[in-house]
Design a protein around this motif. Structure first.
Motif, PDB file in Angstrom:
ATOM      1  N   UNK A 170      54.366 118.717  -8.989  1.00 27.80           N
ATOM      2  CA  UNK A 170      54.493 117.264  -8.883  1.00 27.80           C
ATOM      3  C   UNK A 170      53.223 116.578  -9.413  1.00 27.80           C
ATOM      4  N   UNK A 171      52.077 117.120  -9.057  1.00 26.81           N
ATOM      5  CA  UNK A 171      50.805 116.573  -9.550  1.00 26.81           C
ATOM      6  C   UNK A 171      50.781 116.600 -11.076  1.00 26.81           C
ATOM      7  N   UNK A 172      51.231 117.694 -11.636  1.00 27.90           N
ATOM      8  CA  UNK A 172      51.241 117.827 -13.092  1.00 27.90           C
ATOM      9  C   UNK A 172      52.149 116.784 -13.726  1.00 27.90           C
ATOM     10  N   UNK A 173      53.314 116.550 -13.126  1.00 29.18           N
ATOM     11  CA  UNK A 173      54.231 115.542 -13.654  1.00 29.18           C
ATOM     12  C   UNK A 173      53.600 114.146 -13.621  1.00 29.18           C
ATOM     13  N   UNK A 174      52.940 113.831 -12.511  1.00 26.07           N
ATOM     14  CA  UNK A 174      52.289 112.532 -12.378  1.00 26.07           C
ATOM     15  C   UNK A 174      51.177 112.394 -13.420  1.00 26.07           C
TER      16      UNK A 174
END
Length: 354
Positions: free
Chosen positions: A19-23
């Motif tokens: 999720x962090x990577x997507x953000x």
């Protein structure tokens, strides 16, 4: 608490990092003019991009800290839980406290007294749900009513803080399980360590080398917990080997506890098949038996040459070539039973005591 529960929680950490990577990708997704034009009127995206720009460094530190603390939390939670569950199951399996292994009994007494001291003089929040009177009552019951006893299971995890590998080994020693020796023979973890380090045999390497990722994880957690300046931050790609190793390590611990419990069942509830005739096609066990009732669905415990234990359900039974659902044997007979593969004539076999 099952192995699947652990895997679910460790995958939540993976999903958090994803999720962090997507953000991060979204916040950086404005490098060409077309993208800028498309997103220029989306105020929420402007806010996100500005926030990302100003918070980027602190964000990485916070995410790193959250991940390390979460991973260590899983290690401590499941090691403690599985030890306590093992002891609870053990107390159900072994009816009389007098039949408990001396090492476990001695440690139960010693550690129970230490637990009383911890909740009275130190007031550890971890044990605030316990009362010294309850601990003493359980200890007394082990002596006065050995047929109806209960372990003070929390006593066996009293020293579980700061769970480096050496400390985990110590916890397992208190329940008479030689963890280092068994981990080296656990295929799940051994194969992972071999692949990761490109080595053929792990038995000649010291524990500090083999399980160093666990110790490093604990050290990183300690630095965070004690407020030390965070300098060596791991990226998502650098965190993944820690997550993978923790997953394999805890799976190995779970498998070892499962095997050791089956071993205890073979001692206390099963009997060894003394007269094995042969093993055919790695599925059929032929043996001699008398004064015994055996039926399809009964359990066979199999011990390998290396000391691994597993349980197998009996699928079929034959006597003189004729299949039966159940056989009542009063005099010596040779019977054959089939189980899921694979078994070997080098295995040792146990059936339920009747």
């Amino acid at each position: 608490m099952s192995l699947e529960d652990f895997k679910k929680e460790i995958n939540q950490v993976r999903e958090y990092l994803k999720h962090i990577e997507y953000v991060n990708n979204l916040a950086n997704y404005s490098n060409n003019k077309l993208t800028q034009d498309l997103l220029s009127d989306i105020s929420e995206f402007k806010i996100l991009k500005e926030h990302y720009k100003n918070f980027s460094t602190d964000k990485k530190i916070f995410e790193y800290k959250a991940t390390i603390i979460s991973l260590y939390g899983l290690l401590e939670k499941y090691i403690e839980t599985w030890i306590k569950e093992y002891l609870n199951s053990f107390s159900i399996l072994v009816v009389s406290y007098n039949d408990i292994d001396k090492i476990i009994k001695d440690n139960h007494f010693k550690l129970s007294l230490k637990l009383i001291d911890s909740i009275t003089s130190r007031g550890l929040p971890k044990f605030q749900h316990l009362k010294k009177e309850e601990i003493l009552t359980k200890l007394n019951q082990c002596i006065t009513n050995a047929e109806s006893y209960t372990f003070n299971t929390d006593a066996f995890i009293i020293s579980s803080g700061n769970l480096k590998h050496k400390q985990i080994v110590s916890l397992f020693e208190s329940i008479n399980i030689k963890l280092n020796e068994l981990l080296c023979n656990n295929q799940t973890l051994a194969d992972h360590i071999k692949d990761e380090n490109q080595i053929q045999n792990i038995k000649n390497f010291p524990a500090d080398f083999l399980y160093g990722r666990i110790d490093d994880l604990v050290e990183r957690r300690n630095e965070i917990a004690h407020g030390a300046e965070t300098l060596n931050i791991l990226s998502k790609s650098e965190l993944e080997p820690y997550i993978k190793f923790l997953e394999k390590y805890c799976q190995a611990v779970f498998e070892i506890l499962t095997e050791q419990f089956i071993k205890q069942k073979s001692i206390h509830k099963f009997q060894k098949i003394e007269n094995v005739i042969n093993v055919f096609n790695k599925t059929i066990l032929a043996f001699e038996i008398e004064n015994y009732t055996i039926k399809v669905g009964d359990t066979l415990i199999v011990e390998s040459q290396e000391g691994h234990f597993c349980e197998k359900s009996i699928n079929t039974i034959q006597l003189d070539g004729v299949p039966h659902q159940e056989i009542i044997v009063t005099e010596k007979k040779n019977i054959g039973i089939s189980v899921e593969p694979k078994i070997s004539d080098k295995n040792t076999f146990y059936i339920v005591k009747k």
